[in-house]
Design an enzyme around this catalytic site. Structure first.
Site, PDB file in Angstrom:
ATOM      1  N   ARG A   1      76.001  20.785  44.207  1.00 52.60           N
ATOM      2  CA  ARG A   1      76.582  20.648  45.548  1.00 52.60           C
ATOM      3  C   ARG A   1      75.689  21.218  46.649  1.00 52.60           C
ATOM      4  NH1 ARG A   1      82.407  23.004  45.121  1.00 52.60           N
ATOM      5  NH2 ARG A   1      81.699  23.751  43.092  1.00 52.60           N
TER       6      ARG A   1
ATOM      7  N   GLY B   1      90.895  30.635  37.590  1.00 52.41           N
ATOM      8  CA  GLY B   1      91.616  31.032  36.385  1.00 52.41           C
ATOM      9  C   GLY B   1      92.665  32.071  36.751  1.00 52.41           C
TER      10      GLY B   1
ATOM     11  N   GLU C   1      92.628  29.160  32.271  1.00 53.23           N
ATOM     12  CA  GLU C   1      91.915  28.339  33.250  1.00 53.23           C
ATOM     13  C   GLU C   1      92.911  27.417  33.953  1.00 53.23           C
ATOM     14  OE1 GLU C   1      88.533  28.546  34.255  1.00 53.23           O
ATOM     15  OE2 GLU C   1      89.161  30.389  33.284  1.00 53.23           O
TER      16      GLU C   1
ATOM     17  N   ASN D   1      39.677  33.592  65.257  1.00 52.38           N
ATOM     18  CA  ASN D   1      39.473  34.238  63.954  1.00 52.38           C
ATOM     19  C   ASN D   1      39.201  33.253  62.822  1.00 52.38           C
ATOM     20  OD1 ASN D   1      42.109  33.248  64.195  1.00 52.38           O
ATOM     21  ND2 ASN D   1      42.879  34.631  62.632  1.00 52.38           N
TER      22      ASN D   1
ATOM     23  N   GLY E   1      73.333  27.498  36.217  1.00 52.17           N
ATOM     24  CA  GLY E   1      73.875  26.310  36.892  1.00 52.17           C
ATOM     25  C   GLY E   1      72.847  25.665  37.815  1.00 52.17           C
TER      26      GLY E   1
ATOM     27  N   GLY F   1      75.421  34.726  39.253  1.00 52.13           N
ATOM     28  CA  GLY F   1      74.339  34.756  40.238  1.00 52.13           C
ATOM     29  C   GLY F   1      74.716  34.146  41.570  1.00 52.13           C
TER      30      GLY F   1
ATOM     31  N   THR G   1      80.831  29.080  30.293  1.00 53.31           N
ATOM     32  CA  THR G   1      80.456  30.473  30.602  1.00 53.31           C
ATOM     33  C   THR G   1      80.327  31.336  29.340  1.00 53.31           C
ATOM     34  OG1 THR G   1      82.795  30.897  31.077  1.00 53.31           O
ATOM     35  CG2 THR G   1      81.372  30.512  32.964  1.00 53.31           C
TER      36      THR G   1
ATOM     37  N   LYS H   1      70.373  26.920  42.562  1.00 53.92           N
ATOM     38  CA  LYS H   1      71.305  27.451  43.562  1.00 53.92           C
ATOM     39  C   LYS H   1      71.077  28.927  43.873  1.00 53.92           C
ATOM     40  CE  LYS H   1      75.749  27.833  42.459  1.00 53.92           C
ATOM     41  NZ  LYS H   1      77.152  27.422  42.322  1.00 53.92           N
TER      42      LYS H   1
ATOM     43  N   ASN I   1      78.808  27.688  46.477  1.00 53.85           N
ATOM     44  CA  ASN I   1      78.577  26.422  45.772  1.00 53.85           C
ATOM     45  C   ASN I   1      77.978  25.365  46.680  1.00 53.85           C
ATOM     46  OD1 ASN I   1      79.873  27.159  43.195  1.00 53.85           O
ATOM     47  ND2 ASN I   1      81.640  27.432  44.525  1.00 53.85           N
TER      48      ASN I   1
HETATM   49  C1  UD1 Z   1      84.943  30.573  36.223  1.00 58.44           C
HETATM   50  C2  UD1 Z   1      86.036  31.188  35.365  1.00 58.44           C
HETATM   51  C3  UD1 Z   1      87.339  31.192  36.154  1.00 58.44           C
HETATM   52  C4  UD1 Z   1      87.155  31.949  37.440  1.00 58.44           C
HETATM   53  C5  UD1 Z   1      85.997  31.370  38.250  1.00 58.44           C
HETATM   54  C6  UD1 Z   1      85.691  32.257  39.421  1.00 58.44           C
HETATM   55  C7  UD1 Z   1      85.482  30.620  33.054  1.00 58.44           C
HETATM   56  C8  UD1 Z   1      85.790  29.738  31.906  1.00 58.44           C
HETATM   57  N1  UD1 Z   1      86.188  30.408  34.153  1.00 58.44           N
HETATM   58  O1  UD1 Z   1      85.311  29.215  36.430  1.00 58.44           O
HETATM   59  O2  UD1 Z   1      88.378  31.801  35.395  1.00 58.44           O
HETATM   60  O3  UD1 Z   1      88.351  31.894  38.209  1.00 58.44           O
HETATM   61  O4  UD1 Z   1      84.807  31.303  37.438  1.00 58.44           O
HETATM   62  O5  UD1 Z   1      84.715  31.670  40.233  1.00 58.44           O
HETATM   63  O6  UD1 Z   1      84.657  31.497  32.942  1.00 58.44           O
HETATM   64  N2  UD1 Z   1      77.315  28.949  34.082  1.00 58.44           N
HETATM   65  C9  UD1 Z   1      76.238  28.937  33.248  1.00 58.44           C
HETATM   66  N3  UD1 Z   1      76.256  28.144  32.143  1.00 58.44           N
HETATM   67  C10 UD1 Z   1      77.327  27.367  31.824  1.00 58.44           C
HETATM   68  C11 UD1 Z   1      78.423  27.375  32.689  1.00 58.44           C
HETATM   69  C12 UD1 Z   1      78.406  28.180  33.814  1.00 58.44           C
HETATM   70  O7  UD1 Z   1      75.244  29.634  33.493  1.00 58.44           O
HETATM   71  O8  UD1 Z   1      77.272  26.686  30.793  1.00 58.44           O
HETATM   72  C13 UD1 Z   1      77.293  29.789  35.283  1.00 58.44           C
HETATM   73  C14 UD1 Z   1      77.327  28.955  36.536  1.00 58.44           C
HETATM   74  O9  UD1 Z   1      76.019  28.680  37.002  1.00 58.44           O
HETATM   75  C15 UD1 Z   1      78.082  29.845  37.509  1.00 58.44           C
HETATM   76  C16 UD1 Z   1      79.000  30.669  36.600  1.00 58.44           C
HETATM   77  O10 UD1 Z   1      78.462  30.576  35.298  1.00 58.44           O
HETATM   78  O11 UD1 Z   1      77.213  30.737  38.180  1.00 58.44           O
HETATM   79  C17 UD1 Z   1      80.457  30.168  36.627  1.00 58.44           C
HETATM   80  O12 UD1 Z   1      80.538  28.862  36.116  1.00 58.44           O
HETATM   81  P1  UD1 Z   1      81.535  27.777  36.698  1.00 58.44           P
HETATM   82  O13 UD1 Z   1      81.375  26.553  35.903  1.00 58.44           O
HETATM   83  O14 UD1 Z   1      81.372  27.681  38.165  1.00 58.44           O
HETATM   84  O15 UD1 Z   1      82.948  28.442  36.359  1.00 58.44           O
HETATM   85  P2  UD1 Z   1      84.324  28.076  37.011  1.00 58.44           P
HETATM   86  O16 UD1 Z   1      84.809  26.788  36.472  1.00 58.44           O
HETATM   87  O17 UD1 Z   1      84.235  28.227  38.474  1.00 58.44           O
HETATM   88 CA    CA Z   2      82.578  28.251  40.073  1.00 60.27          CA
END
Ligand code: UD1
Ligand code: CA
Length: 448
Positions: A18, A139, A154, A368, A14, A103, A80, A25, A226
Protein backbone atom coordinates in the site's frame (compact mmCIF):
# COMPACT_ATOMS: atom_id res chain seq x y z
CA UNK A 1 27.36 -17.90 21.39
CA UNK A 2 26.40 -14.59 22.92
CA UNK A 3 24.20 -14.70 25.95
CA UNK A 4 21.73 -12.02 26.96
CA UNK A 5 18.76 -11.58 29.18
CA UNK A 6 16.40 -9.91 26.75
CA UNK A 7 16.04 -9.99 23.02
CA UNK A 8 13.66 -8.47 20.53
CA UNK A 9 12.48 -9.82 17.21
CA UNK A 10 11.37 -7.03 14.90
CA UNK A 11 9.07 -8.20 12.11
CA UNK A 12 9.89 -6.34 8.93
CA UNK A 13 9.46 -8.83 6.10
CA UNK A 14 6.32 -7.22 4.71
CA UNK A 15 6.50 -5.57 1.30
CA UNK A 16 4.10 -2.80 2.21
CA UNK A 17 2.25 -2.86 -1.10
CA UNK A 18 0.00 0.00 0.00
CA UNK A 19 3.01 2.32 0.14
CA UNK A 20 3.31 1.92 -3.68
CA UNK A 21 7.07 2.10 -3.35
CA UNK A 22 10.18 0.34 -4.59
CA UNK A 23 11.65 0.35 -1.10
CA UNK A 24 10.57 -1.90 1.78
CA UNK A 25 7.92 -0.21 3.91
CA UNK A 26 10.00 -0.04 7.10
CA UNK A 27 12.75 1.83 5.22
CA UNK A 28 10.54 4.89 4.77
CA UNK A 29 11.92 7.60 7.02
CA UNK A 30 10.31 9.43 9.91
CA UNK A 31 12.15 12.51 11.13
CA UNK A 32 15.06 11.61 8.85
CA UNK A 33 15.55 7.98 9.91
CA UNK A 34 13.96 4.72 8.67
CA UNK A 35 10.95 3.57 10.70
CA UNK A 36 12.66 0.31 11.62
CA UNK A 37 15.56 2.23 13.18
CA UNK A 38 13.14 4.11 15.45
CA UNK A 39 11.85 0.77 16.71
CA UNK A 40 15.39 -0.55 17.26
CA UNK A 41 16.54 2.63 19.05
CA UNK A 42 13.54 2.59 21.41
CA UNK A 43 14.09 -1.11 22.18
CA UNK A 44 17.72 -0.37 23.01
CA UNK A 45 16.74 2.54 25.25
CA UNK A 46 14.40 0.13 27.04
CA UNK A 47 17.43 -2.05 27.79
CA UNK A 48 16.98 -4.81 25.19
CA UNK A 49 20.40 -6.30 24.55
CA UNK A 50 19.90 -8.44 21.46
CA UNK A 51 17.87 -7.37 18.42
CA UNK A 52 17.02 -9.46 15.37
CA UNK A 53 15.08 -8.13 12.39
CA UNK A 54 13.07 -10.56 10.28
CA UNK A 55 13.34 -9.33 6.71
CA UNK A 56 12.20 -10.55 3.31
CA UNK A 57 14.53 -11.94 0.67
CA UNK A 58 16.33 -9.34 -1.47
CA UNK A 59 16.22 -6.47 0.99
CA UNK A 60 19.91 -5.49 1.11
CA UNK A 61 19.20 -1.84 2.03
CA UNK A 62 17.14 -2.99 5.00
CA UNK A 63 19.88 -5.40 6.06
CA UNK A 64 22.37 -2.51 6.01
CA UNK A 65 19.99 -0.20 7.87
CA UNK A 66 19.61 -2.59 10.80
CA UNK A 67 23.31 -3.53 10.99
CA UNK A 68 25.12 -4.32 13.25
CA UNK A 69 21.99 -6.11 14.44
CA UNK A 70 21.38 -9.52 12.95
CA UNK A 71 18.73 -10.37 10.43
CA UNK A 72 16.76 -13.54 9.69
CA UNK A 73 15.19 -13.99 6.28
CA UNK A 74 11.58 -15.14 5.96
CA UNK A 75 11.27 -16.39 2.38
CA UNK A 76 7.53 -17.13 2.17
CA UNK A 77 5.35 -14.80 4.19
CA UNK A 78 3.08 -17.29 5.89
CA UNK A 79 2.02 -15.16 8.86
CA UNK A 80 3.34 -13.43 11.98
CA UNK A 81 3.97 -16.72 13.83
CA UNK A 82 5.90 -18.06 10.85
CA UNK A 83 7.92 -14.81 10.75
CA UNK A 84 8.98 -15.16 14.40
CA UNK A 85 9.96 -18.80 13.76
CA UNK A 86 12.33 -17.57 11.04
CA UNK A 87 14.42 -16.00 13.81
CA UNK A 88 14.69 -19.22 15.82
CA UNK A 89 18.17 -20.12 14.57
CA UNK A 90 19.45 -16.56 14.97
CA UNK A 91 18.49 -15.82 18.60
CA UNK A 92 21.05 -16.85 21.17
CA UNK A 93 18.56 -19.15 22.91
CA UNK A 94 19.22 -18.30 26.54
CA UNK A 95 16.96 -15.22 26.84
CA UNK A 96 14.49 -14.75 29.64
CA UNK A 97 12.43 -12.23 27.68
CA UNK A 98 11.79 -12.07 23.96
CA UNK A 99 9.92 -9.00 22.77
CA UNK A 100 8.18 -9.17 19.42
CA UNK A 101 7.64 -5.81 17.72
CA UNK A 102 6.58 -4.70 14.25
CA UNK A 103 8.90 -2.58 12.10
CA UNK A 104 5.94 -0.59 10.82
CA UNK A 105 4.77 0.52 14.29
CA UNK A 106 7.51 3.04 14.97
CA UNK A 107 6.18 5.23 17.78
CA UNK A 108 6.16 2.82 20.73
CA UNK A 109 8.12 4.51 23.51
CA UNK A 110 11.02 2.93 25.40
CA UNK A 111 8.87 3.23 28.53
CA UNK A 112 6.14 1.03 27.05
CA UNK A 113 8.67 -1.63 26.02
CA UNK A 114 10.16 -1.47 29.52
CA UNK A 115 6.70 -1.92 31.09
CA UNK A 116 6.24 -5.08 29.02
CA UNK A 117 9.56 -6.54 30.11
CA UNK A 118 8.65 -5.71 33.70
CA UNK A 119 5.24 -7.43 33.37
CA UNK A 120 7.00 -10.50 31.96
CA UNK A 121 8.39 -11.28 35.38
CA UNK A 122 4.82 -12.19 36.42
CA UNK A 123 3.55 -13.80 33.20
CA UNK A 124 4.97 -16.02 30.46
CA UNK A 125 3.20 -14.12 27.69
CA UNK A 126 2.56 -10.36 27.89
CA UNK A 127 0.52 -8.68 25.16
CA UNK A 128 0.39 -4.95 24.51
CA UNK A 129 -3.30 -4.11 24.26
CA UNK A 130 -5.15 -0.90 23.46
CA UNK A 131 -8.67 0.41 23.01
CA UNK A 132 -8.88 2.07 19.60
CA UNK A 133 -12.12 3.82 18.70
CA UNK A 134 -13.47 2.23 16.60
CA UNK A 135 -11.73 -1.13 17.20
CA UNK A 136 -11.90 -2.00 13.50
CA UNK A 137 -10.28 -5.21 12.28
CA UNK A 138 -7.69 -5.62 15.03
CA UNK A 139 -7.36 -8.94 16.85
CA UNK A 140 -9.44 -9.02 20.06
CA UNK A 141 -8.07 -9.86 23.51
CA UNK A 142 -10.28 -12.41 25.28
CA UNK A 143 -9.97 -12.16 29.07
CA UNK A 144 -11.66 -14.04 31.93
CA UNK A 145 -13.54 -12.66 34.98
CA UNK A 146 -10.26 -11.82 36.71
CA UNK A 147 -8.97 -9.94 33.63
CA UNK A 148 -6.41 -12.64 32.85
CA UNK A 149 -5.75 -13.07 29.15
CA UNK A 150 -7.14 -16.33 27.71
CA UNK A 151 -6.77 -15.99 23.96
CA UNK A 152 -6.37 -13.62 21.03
CA UNK A 153 -8.97 -13.98 18.30
CA UNK A 154 -8.22 -12.49 14.90
CA UNK A 155 -11.05 -10.32 13.59
CA UNK A 156 -11.55 -12.59 10.57
CA UNK A 157 -12.07 -15.57 12.87
CA UNK A 158 -14.09 -13.81 15.60
CA UNK A 159 -17.80 -14.28 16.32
CA UNK A 160 -20.20 -11.39 17.09
CA UNK A 161 -19.56 -11.55 20.82
CA UNK A 162 -15.77 -11.48 20.36
CA UNK A 163 -15.95 -8.64 17.87
CA UNK A 164 -17.75 -6.58 20.53
CA UNK A 165 -14.65 -6.70 22.79
CA UNK A 166 -13.10 -3.20 22.92
CA UNK A 167 -9.63 -4.38 24.01
CA UNK A 168 -7.46 -5.03 20.94
CA UNK A 169 -4.10 -6.57 20.13
CA UNK A 170 -1.43 -4.05 19.12
CA UNK A 171 0.71 -6.92 17.87
CA UNK A 172 3.54 -6.38 20.36
CA UNK A 173 4.29 -9.21 22.78
CA UNK A 174 6.88 -10.12 25.36
CA UNK A 175 7.29 -13.87 25.82
CA UNK A 176 9.30 -16.16 28.08
CA UNK A 177 12.33 -16.92 25.90
CA UNK A 178 12.45 -20.51 27.13
CA UNK A 179 8.85 -21.18 26.01
CA UNK A 180 8.42 -19.09 22.86
CA UNK A 181 9.66 -21.48 20.19
CA UNK A 182 8.10 -24.61 21.65
CA UNK A 183 4.74 -22.77 21.67
CA UNK A 184 5.30 -21.58 18.10
CA UNK A 185 6.14 -25.13 16.96
CA UNK A 186 2.55 -26.05 17.84
CA UNK A 187 0.65 -23.36 15.90
CA UNK A 188 -1.19 -24.31 12.70
CA UNK A 189 -2.61 -22.37 9.79
CA UNK A 190 -6.11 -23.72 10.30
CA UNK A 191 -7.91 -20.34 10.30
CA UNK A 192 -9.74 -17.84 8.11
CA UNK A 193 -6.53 -16.39 6.64
CA UNK A 194 -4.69 -19.69 6.25
CA UNK A 195 -1.76 -18.08 8.09
CA UNK A 196 0.42 -19.07 11.03
CA UNK A 197 -0.78 -16.59 13.66
CA UNK A 198 1.66 -15.51 16.35
CA UNK A 199 -1.43 -14.67 18.41
CA UNK A 200 -2.31 -18.37 18.76
CA UNK A 201 0.49 -18.85 21.29
CA UNK A 202 -1.74 -17.27 23.96
CA UNK A 203 -4.35 -20.06 23.87
CA UNK A 204 -1.56 -22.66 23.68
CA UNK A 205 0.16 -21.13 26.72
CA UNK A 206 -3.15 -21.25 28.62
CA UNK A 207 -3.48 -24.98 27.75
CA UNK A 208 -0.13 -25.42 29.50
CA UNK A 209 -1.41 -23.36 32.46
CA UNK A 210 1.08 -20.56 31.80
CA UNK A 211 0.15 -17.02 32.86
CA UNK A 212 -0.78 -14.50 30.17
CA UNK A 213 -1.18 -10.78 30.87
CA UNK A 214 -2.11 -7.55 29.12
CA UNK A 215 -0.27 -4.23 29.36
CA UNK A 216 -2.28 -1.34 27.93
CA UNK A 217 -0.76 1.32 25.68
CA UNK A 218 -2.19 4.45 24.10
CA UNK A 219 -3.45 4.66 20.55
CA UNK A 220 -1.02 7.34 19.30
CA UNK A 221 1.97 5.19 20.20
CA UNK A 222 0.49 2.20 18.44
CA UNK A 223 -0.18 3.84 15.11
CA UNK A 224 0.80 1.37 12.41
CA UNK A 225 2.03 2.70 9.07
CA UNK A 226 0.63 0.96 6.00
CA UNK A 227 0.22 3.87 3.61
CA UNK A 228 1.79 7.25 2.95
CA UNK A 229 -1.21 8.87 4.60
CA UNK A 230 -0.43 7.01 7.83
CA UNK A 231 3.27 7.81 7.34
CA UNK A 232 2.36 11.51 7.33
CA UNK A 233 0.27 11.05 10.48
CA UNK A 234 3.20 9.34 12.23
CA UNK A 235 5.54 12.12 11.05
CA UNK A 236 3.20 14.74 12.52
CA UNK A 237 3.16 12.94 15.87
CA UNK A 238 6.92 12.55 16.03
CA UNK A 239 7.51 16.18 14.94
CA UNK A 240 5.26 17.32 17.78
CA UNK A 241 7.33 15.33 20.25
CA UNK A 242 10.61 16.72 18.87
CA UNK A 243 9.34 20.33 18.96
CA UNK A 244 8.08 19.89 22.48
CA UNK A 245 11.46 18.49 23.56
CA UNK A 246 13.38 21.35 21.87
CA UNK A 247 11.27 23.93 23.74
CA UNK A 248 11.60 22.06 27.04
CA UNK A 249 15.38 22.11 26.48
CA UNK A 250 15.43 25.90 26.12
CA UNK A 251 14.89 26.81 22.47
CA UNK A 252 12.25 29.32 21.34
CA UNK A 253 10.32 28.20 18.27
CA UNK A 254 8.42 31.21 16.96
CA UNK A 255 6.05 29.02 14.95
CA UNK A 256 6.57 25.44 16.19
CA UNK A 257 4.32 23.84 13.59
CA UNK A 258 6.59 25.11 10.79
CA UNK A 259 9.84 23.83 12.28
CA UNK A 260 10.86 20.43 10.93
CA UNK A 261 13.32 18.41 13.02
CA UNK A 262 15.34 15.25 12.55
CA UNK A 263 15.38 12.54 15.19
CA UNK A 264 18.87 13.66 16.30
CA UNK A 265 18.69 17.48 16.03
CA UNK A 266 20.44 19.10 18.98
CA UNK A 267 19.65 22.71 19.93
CA UNK A 268 21.31 24.56 22.79
CA UNK A 269 19.77 27.05 25.19
CA UNK A 270 18.43 30.44 24.12
CA UNK A 271 18.32 29.37 20.52
CA UNK A 272 15.64 31.19 18.52
CA UNK A 273 14.19 29.47 15.48
CA UNK A 274 12.06 31.62 13.19
CA UNK A 275 9.27 30.12 11.05
CA UNK A 276 9.86 27.59 8.27
CA UNK A 277 13.21 26.14 9.22
CA UNK A 278 14.22 22.59 8.20
CA UNK A 279 16.74 20.46 10.11
CA UNK A 280 18.06 17.39 8.26
CA UNK A 281 19.96 14.66 10.12
CA UNK A 282 23.05 15.35 12.23
CA UNK A 283 22.71 19.04 13.07
CA UNK A 284 24.10 20.44 16.29
CA UNK A 285 23.40 24.03 17.29
CA UNK A 286 25.10 25.67 20.26
CA UNK A 287 23.62 28.24 22.70
CA UNK A 288 22.48 31.78 21.77
CA UNK A 289 22.01 31.07 18.07
CA UNK A 290 19.34 32.76 15.98
CA UNK A 291 18.16 30.89 12.89
CA UNK A 292 16.08 33.20 10.76
CA UNK A 293 13.15 32.16 8.60
CA UNK A 294 13.37 29.72 5.69
CA UNK A 295 16.79 28.29 6.52
CA UNK A 296 17.77 24.70 5.66
CA UNK A 297 20.43 22.83 7.65
CA UNK A 298 21.80 19.29 7.36
CA UNK A 299 24.85 17.47 8.75
CA UNK A 300 26.47 20.64 10.11
CA UNK A 301 27.62 22.45 13.25
CA UNK A 302 26.54 25.92 14.37
CA UNK A 303 28.65 27.57 17.06
CA UNK A 304 27.64 29.75 19.99
CA UNK A 305 26.05 33.09 19.18
CA UNK A 306 25.84 32.51 15.42
CA UNK A 307 23.19 34.40 13.45
CA UNK A 308 22.07 32.82 10.20
CA UNK A 309 19.45 33.41 7.54
CA UNK A 310 16.87 34.27 6.46
CA UNK A 311 17.16 31.82 3.56
CA UNK A 312 20.53 30.35 4.56
CA UNK A 313 21.51 26.85 3.52
CA UNK A 314 24.06 24.81 5.49
CA UNK A 315 24.98 21.63 3.64
CA UNK A 316 26.97 18.62 4.91
CA UNK A 317 30.26 19.56 6.53
CA UNK A 318 29.44 23.22 7.19
CA UNK A 319 31.12 24.11 10.48
CA UNK A 320 30.35 27.59 11.83
CA UNK A 321 32.43 28.64 14.80
CA UNK A 322 31.30 31.05 17.52
CA UNK A 323 29.90 34.42 16.54
CA UNK A 324 29.81 33.78 12.80
CA UNK A 325 27.25 35.62 10.70
CA UNK A 326 25.68 33.97 7.66
CA UNK A 327 23.12 36.07 5.84
CA UNK A 328 20.44 35.69 3.20
CA UNK A 329 20.87 33.42 0.18
CA UNK A 330 24.18 32.03 1.37
CA UNK A 331 25.08 28.37 0.79
CA UNK A 332 27.89 26.74 2.74
CA UNK A 333 29.18 23.21 2.12
CA UNK A 334 32.10 21.34 3.70
CA UNK A 335 33.66 24.54 4.96
CA UNK A 336 35.07 25.76 8.24
CA UNK A 337 34.00 29.32 9.00
CA UNK A 338 36.13 30.50 11.90
CA UNK A 339 35.23 32.78 14.82
CA UNK A 340 33.48 36.01 13.95
CA UNK A 341 33.75 35.66 10.17
CA UNK A 342 30.90 37.12 8.10
CA UNK A 343 29.32 35.79 4.94
CA UNK A 344 26.34 38.05 4.76
CA UNK A 345 24.84 38.01 1.28
CA UNK A 346 24.33 35.81 -1.78
CA UNK A 347 27.45 33.64 -1.62
CA UNK A 348 28.58 30.06 -2.16
CA UNK A 349 31.39 28.83 0.08
CA UNK A 350 32.30 25.18 -0.55
CA UNK A 351 35.42 23.10 0.25
CA UNK A 352 36.95 26.03 2.09
CA UNK A 353 38.28 27.56 5.26
CA UNK A 354 37.37 31.14 6.10
CA UNK A 355 39.72 32.53 8.75
CA UNK A 356 38.58 34.31 11.91
CA UNK A 357 37.18 37.79 11.41
CA UNK A 358 37.24 37.55 7.60
CA UNK A 359 34.58 39.43 5.67
CA UNK A 360 33.18 37.77 2.57
CA UNK A 361 31.50 40.33 0.31
CA UNK A 362 28.16 39.90 -1.42
CA UNK A 363 28.15 37.47 -4.31
CA UNK A 364 31.46 35.76 -3.52
CA UNK A 365 31.77 32.31 -5.08
CA UNK A 366 34.35 29.63 -4.38
CA UNK A 367 34.76 27.90 -7.74
CA UNK A 368 35.51 24.50 -6.24
CA UNK A 369 34.71 22.09 -9.08
CA UNK A 370 36.11 21.59 -12.57
CA UNK A 371 33.60 18.95 -13.60
CA UNK A 372 35.90 16.17 -12.35
CA UNK A 373 37.42 17.04 -8.99
CA UNK A 374 36.82 19.35 -6.02
CA UNK A 375 39.48 21.81 -4.85
CA UNK A 376 40.06 23.74 -1.64
CA UNK A 377 39.99 27.48 -1.00
CA UNK A 378 41.80 28.84 2.02
CA UNK A 379 41.03 32.35 3.23
CA UNK A 380 43.14 33.84 6.01
CA UNK A 381 42.19 35.71 9.17
CA UNK A 382 40.69 39.21 8.73
CA UNK A 383 40.79 38.92 4.93
CA UNK A 384 38.37 41.21 3.10
CA UNK A 385 36.91 39.74 -0.07
CA UNK A 386 35.25 42.39 -2.26
CA UNK A 387 31.80 41.80 -3.66
CA UNK A 388 31.26 39.59 -6.68
CA UNK A 389 34.59 37.83 -6.40
CA UNK A 390 35.19 34.40 -7.93
CA UNK A 391 37.87 32.43 -6.06
CA UNK A 392 39.11 29.72 -8.43
CA UNK A 393 40.30 26.81 -6.30
CA UNK A 394 42.79 25.61 -5.36
CA UNK A 395 43.76 29.02 -4.07
CA UNK A 396 45.13 30.53 -0.89
CA UNK A 397 44.30 34.04 0.32
CA UNK A 398 46.64 35.18 3.10
CA UNK A 399 45.75 36.86 6.39
CA UNK A 400 44.64 40.48 6.15
CA UNK A 401 44.42 40.46 2.34
CA UNK A 402 42.07 42.76 0.45
CA UNK A 403 40.50 41.53 -2.77
CA UNK A 404 39.00 44.19 -5.03
CA UNK A 405 35.35 43.83 -5.96
CA UNK A 406 34.54 41.93 -9.14
CA UNK A 407 37.80 39.98 -9.24
CA UNK A 408 38.46 36.48 -10.50
CA UNK A 409 41.28 35.21 -8.31
CA UNK A 410 43.11 32.09 -9.47
CA UNK A 411 46.59 32.68 -7.97
CA UNK A 412 47.56 32.74 -4.30
CA UNK A 413 47.68 36.14 -2.59
CA UNK A 414 50.18 36.61 0.21
CA UNK A 415 49.56 38.10 3.65
CA UNK A 416 48.78 41.82 3.68
CA UNK A 417 48.52 42.30 -0.13
CA UNK A 418 45.78 43.77 -2.30
CA UNK A 419 44.73 41.79 -5.33
CA UNK A 420 42.25 42.63 -8.03
CA UNK A 421 41.52 41.64 -11.59
CA UNK A 422 39.59 44.35 -13.32
CA UNK A 423 39.62 46.06 -16.72
CA UNK A 424 40.78 49.69 -16.30
CA UNK A 425 37.93 52.20 -16.05
CA UNK A 426 37.61 54.90 -18.76
CA UNK A 427 35.40 58.02 -18.36
CA UNK A 428 34.24 60.15 -21.38
CA UNK A 429 33.47 63.84 -20.65
CA UNK A 430 29.81 64.73 -21.40
CA UNK A 431 29.33 61.71 -23.66
CA UNK A 432 26.00 60.60 -22.13
CA UNK A 433 24.39 64.04 -22.33
CA UNK A 434 25.33 64.40 -26.01
CA UNK A 435 24.13 60.88 -26.85
CA UNK A 436 20.76 61.39 -25.15
CA UNK A 437 19.95 64.70 -26.88
CA UNK A 438 20.87 63.21 -30.27
CA UNK A 439 18.55 60.21 -29.68
CA UNK A 440 15.67 62.41 -28.37
CA UNK A 441 15.88 64.52 -31.51
CA UNK A 442 15.79 61.44 -33.75
CA UNK A 443 12.74 60.08 -31.84
CA UNK A 444 10.82 63.40 -32.21
CA UNK A 445 11.53 63.41 -35.99
CA UNK A 446 10.12 59.85 -36.42
CA UNK A 447 6.87 60.67 -34.51
CA UNK A 448 5.92 63.49 -36.94
C1 UD1 B 1 -1.59 -8.42 13.49
C2 UD1 B 1 -2.15 -9.28 14.61
C3 UD1 B 1 -3.45 -8.65 15.11
C4 UD1 B 1 -3.19 -7.25 15.57
C5 UD1 B 1 -2.55 -6.42 14.46
C6 UD1 B 1 -2.10 -5.09 15.00
C7 UD1 B 1 -1.50 -11.57 14.09
C8 UD1 B 1 -1.94 -12.88 13.56
N1 UD1 B 1 -2.41 -10.61 14.11
O1 UD1 B 1 -2.53 -8.48 12.42
O2 UD1 B 1 -3.98 -9.41 16.19
O3 UD1 B 1 -4.41 -6.64 15.98
O4 UD1 B 1 -1.38 -7.09 13.96
O5 UD1 B 1 -1.63 -4.28 13.96
O6 UD1 B 1 -0.37 -11.44 14.52
N2 UD1 B 1 4.87 -9.92 8.87
C9 UD1 B 1 5.97 -10.62 8.47
N3 UD1 B 1 5.81 -11.84 7.88
C10 UD1 B 1 4.59 -12.40 7.70
C11 UD1 B 1 3.46 -11.68 8.10
C12 UD1 B 1 3.62 -10.44 8.70
O7 UD1 B 1 7.11 -10.15 8.62
O8 UD1 B 1 4.53 -13.52 7.17
C13 UD1 B 1 5.04 -8.60 9.49
C14 UD1 B 1 4.43 -7.52 8.64
O9 UD1 B 1 5.40 -6.96 7.76
C15 UD1 B 1 3.97 -6.50 9.67
C16 UD1 B 1 3.66 -7.36 10.90
O10 UD1 B 1 4.33 -8.59 10.71
O11 UD1 B 1 5.00 -5.60 10.01
C17 UD1 B 1 2.15 -7.58 11.10
O12 UD1 B 1 1.62 -8.31 10.02
P1 UD1 B 1 0.17 -8.03 9.44
O13 UD1 B 1 -0.07 -9.00 8.36
O14 UD1 B 1 0.02 -6.59 9.13
O15 UD1 B 1 -0.75 -8.42 10.69
P2 UD1 B 1 -2.24 -7.99 10.91
O16 UD1 B 1 -3.12 -8.79 10.04
O17 UD1 B 1 -2.35 -6.53 10.86
CA1 CA C 1 -1.15 -4.77 9.98
Amino acid sequence: MTSSKSAAIVLAAGLGTRMKSTKPKVMHPLAGRPMVNHVIANLQTAGVEEIIAVIGPDMPALERAVAPHKTAVQVDRLGTGHAVLAAKEVVAGDEEHVLIAFGDTPLISPNTFARMIEARTHADVVVLGFRPAPPGAYGRLVTDESNALQAIVEFKDANEEERAIPLCNSGVMCVNGQKLFSLLDRITNDNAAGEYYLTDIVALAREDNLNCAVVEGNEDELLGVNSRVELARAEALIQDQLRHQAMVNGATLLDPSSTHFSFDTKLGKDVVVEPNVFFGPNVKVDDFVTIKAFSHLEDCRVGRGVTMGPYARLRPGADLKDGVKVGNFVEIKKALIEEGAKVNHLSYIGDARVGPGANIGAGTITCNYDGYFKYHTDIGAEAFIGSNTALVAPVHIGDGVNIGAGSTISKDVKTGDLSLTRAPQKNFDGWATKFRSKQEAEKAKQKK
